[in-house]
Design an enzyme around this catalytic site. Structure first.
Site, PDB file in Angstrom:
ATOM      1  N   HIS A   1       0.844  -1.206   0.000  1.00 41.87           N
ATOM      2  CA  HIS A   1       0.000   0.000   0.000  1.00 41.87           C
ATOM      3  C   HIS A   1       0.881   1.260   0.000  1.00 41.87           C
ATOM      4  O   HIS A   1       0.929   1.951  -0.993  1.00 41.87           O
ATOM      5  CB  HIS A   1      -1.019   0.029   1.146  1.00 41.87           C
ATOM      6  CG  HIS A   1      -1.845  -1.210   1.251  1.00 41.87           C
ATOM      7  ND1 HIS A   1      -2.570  -1.703   0.190  1.00 41.87           N
ATOM      8  CD2 HIS A   1      -2.043  -2.103   2.272  1.00 41.87           C
ATOM      9  CE1 HIS A   1      -3.188  -2.815   0.549  1.00 41.87           C
ATOM     10  NE2 HIS A   1      -2.884  -3.090   1.808  1.00 41.87           N
TER      11      HIS A   1
ATOM     12  N   ASP B   1      -4.769  -8.804  -3.066  1.00 43.01           N
ATOM     13  CA  ASP B   1      -5.071  -8.498  -1.663  1.00 43.01           C
ATOM     14  C   ASP B   1      -6.360  -9.198  -1.208  1.00 43.01           C
ATOM     15  O   ASP B   1      -6.348 -10.401  -0.959  1.00 43.01           O
ATOM     16  CB  ASP B   1      -5.115  -6.966  -1.499  1.00 43.01           C
ATOM     17  CG  ASP B   1      -5.141  -6.518  -0.054  1.00 43.01           C
ATOM     18  OD1 ASP B   1      -5.337  -7.367   0.832  1.00 43.01           O
ATOM     19  OD2 ASP B   1      -4.966  -5.313   0.219  1.00 43.01           O
TER      20      ASP B   1
HETATM   21  C1  NGQ Z   1      -5.315  -7.687   6.441  1.00 41.02           C
HETATM   22  N1  NGQ Z   1      -6.017  -5.875   5.017  1.00 41.02           N
HETATM   23  O1  NGQ Z   1      -4.302  -8.053   7.027  1.00 41.02           O
HETATM   24  O2  NGQ Z   1      -6.102  -8.481   5.912  1.00 41.02           O
HETATM   25  C2  NGQ Z   1      -5.562  -6.211   6.333  1.00 41.02           C
HETATM   26  C3  NGQ Z   1      -6.567  -5.806   7.368  1.00 41.02           C
HETATM   27  C4  NGQ Z   1      -5.255  -4.858   9.267  1.00 41.02           C
HETATM   28  C5  NGQ Z   1      -5.633  -4.726   4.489  1.00 41.02           C
HETATM   29  N2  NGQ Z   1      -4.794  -3.995   5.143  1.00 41.02           N
HETATM   30  C6  NGQ Z   1      -6.095  -5.997   8.762  1.00 41.02           C
HETATM   31  N3  NGQ Z   1      -6.094  -4.332   3.323  1.00 41.02           N
HETATM   32  O3  NGQ Z   1      -4.674  -4.126   8.477  1.00 41.02           O
HETATM   33  O4  NGQ Z   1      -5.188  -4.701  10.461  1.00 41.02           O
HETATM   34 ZN    ZN Z   2      -3.068  -7.075   3.077  1.00 35.78          ZN
END
Ligand code: NGQ
Ligand code: ZN
Length: 476
Positions: free
Chosen positions: A286, A337
């Site tokens: 990101h 993702d």
């Molecule tokens: C994840 N997803 O690890 O799946 C994360 C969400 C977080 C994204 N960052 C969980 N898009 O970041 O705490």
């Molecule tokens: Zn992720």
């Protein structure tokens, strides 16, 4: 007995592509030699034509694409988080839904979802995936008998699908900056650096010399690791494999930036660049919210920015400063993702469109940059740079049609109307911008055809039935 050189030559086979996207741009009459180990032995342009025994590929050929960021289980959630809740919805409310979903995940379901996903990705031209895997424990927080159980289910899924994989067991130690303990709904994620390094070893043993498997690590985010654990994890990985990939989520949401400044006085990317040896091994996933100085410094580091346009749009993250980053020589790639898209052409289109919407200009990702000879055609530039950056992030020799790399390639449908009467750059532009799905016809990974005429072996073996069964269990 023939000399070893002769025997190697005898085991080499050839594909002949009428048109192919090579590192220097589109070429004609390309003869591609593939060795017995599944690598490109030679790629020659402007040859006289196919020779007897060559496999002729009449459609345009491109290098296979890497998806540098995947949470496979989230595939089964696609479309399930699009209803307004009681408050105002954002990334953090989406995350609560995701936690409820992950609580029901079983090893069988994780395998079925991942295998289904990987086949879908192959069909659209992804030939490798980096699996950023953080669901390690049972729902009650106890370890599985084999602590790498769920991680290794992804290896098995990738092998059945025939996609190359970089496994990234994730260190998710804390719930927030300041080493806050995990919340009960994060109990499946928790581990210390030693446990993650043991998973690295277990995955390396299971992969045992397979050229299409790589193992690295992923500290989840600066929210989820403290400085000492991060150092221990990186040092431990270096001792196992000095060039292994290291991925981390960073600066995806402005709240994370604010919390980082409150905790350490530094912004997340700034903190990482000054506290870790960020280099070519690293992929910063990101990296949405950066100052101009951070953008230039990240570009100089040699790391890859892991851009996930469909998920970043879905979660309301913001827009990555891609033109400035590219101007500073920054490398980048794309990831599915949360898998609200499984199509690299769609990710690349969304990436360019985000820039157009933000900057109110057109044709932004074009022209020369590090690792790219530069084409004024946006489709060619996007595919070439994303493939090269993805390869670097996965730590896998791929990302171009070039001798010495794994033989991953994508042939587009020579009969597709959207490719008709077009040549060279116009073909890549049509792939990315025509908006027509299904232009990919044949896909090769490590010298093996895994999609032929849009069909995958698992289509006839009930691969989708297992996925449907997992959905019934998870969504009940
Ligand atoms: C994840 N997803 O690890 O799946 C994360 C969400 C977080 C994204 N960052 C969980 N898009 O970041 O705490
Ligand atoms: Zn992720």
């Amino acid at each position: 007995m023939p000399a070893p050189g002769l025997r190697a030559a005898a085991m080499t086979r050839h594909c002949f592509a009428a048109r192919a996207l090579l590192p220097a741009g589109w070429a004609r009459n390309v003869r591609i030699a593939i060795d017995a180990a599944g690598g490109f032995a030679d790629v020659a342009a402007d040859t006289a034509g196919p020779r007897p025994g060559d496999e002729v590929l009449p459609g345009p050929v491109l290098p296979g694409m890497a998806s540098l960021h995947s949470h496979a289980f989230q595939r089964a959630m696609a479309g399930m988080a699009e209803t307004r809740g009681p408050g105002s919805d954002d990334f953090w409310s989406w995350r609560e839904l995701m936690y409820r979903f992950v609580a029901r995940l079983t090893p069988q379901a994780a395998f079925a979802i991942a295998r289904h996903l990987y086949v879908e990705m192959l069909r659209n031209g992804y030939t490798a995936v980096a699996e950023f895997h953080y669901v390690h424990r049972r729902p009650d927080g106890t370890a599985y008998a084999a602590p790498a159980e769920l991680l290794l289910r992804h290896l098995a899924a990738a092998r059945e699908a025939g996609i190359a994989i970089t496994l990234l067991p994730v260190l998710y130690r804390w719930s927030d900056f300041g080493a806050r303990p995990l919340q009960p709904r994060q109990a499946r994620f928790g581990n210390d650096p030693a446990a993650i390094l043991a998973m690295v070893e277990a995955a390396r043993r299971a992969a045992a010399g397979d050229a299409d498997v790589r193992v690295g690590v992923a500290p989840h985010s600066l929210r989820a690791v403290d400085a000492a654990s991060l150092r221990e994890l990186v040092a431990g990985l270096e001792a196992i494999d000095a060039s292994a990939p290291i991925h981390i989520h960073v600066a995806e949401q402005t709240k994370e930036v604010d919390d980082s400044v409150a905790a350490s006085g530094s912004r997340p990317v700034e903190w990482l660049l000054s506290n870790q040896p960020v280099d070519r091994r690293w992929c910063l996933v990101h990296a949405t919210h950066m100052t101009a100085d951070e953008t230039a410094a990240l570009a100089r580091s040699g790391a890859v920015a892991g851009l996930c346009p469909s998920t970043e749009a879905n979660l309301g993250d913001g827009i990555f400063p891609l033109p400035d980053y590219r101007a500073a020589g920054g490398r980048w790639g794309i990831g599915g993702d949360s898998h609200v898209s499984r199509d690299p052409a769609e990710e690349l289109r969304l990436l360019e469109y985000g820039q157009r919407l933000a900057l109110r200009r057109r044709n932004l990702v074009a022209g020369g940059a590090v690792g790219s000879p530069g084409s004024d055609a946006v489709g060619t530039t996007l595919w070439t740079e994303a493939a090269a950056g993805g390869a670097q992030a996965l730590g896998r020799p791929m990302g171009a049609l070039a001798a010495g790399l794994r033989a991953d390639l994508v042939e587009l449908d020579p009969g597709a109307a959207d490719l008709h009467a077009r040549e060279d750059d116009a073909l890549a532009n049509a792939l990315v911008f025509s908006g027509t799905p299904g232009l990919v016809r044949n896909v090769m990974v490590g010298g093996r055809w895994v999609v032929r005429e849009r069909r995958h072996r698992l289509d006839d073996e009930g691969g989708e039935d297992a996925y449907r069964q997992a959905l019934r269990m998870l969504l009940a």
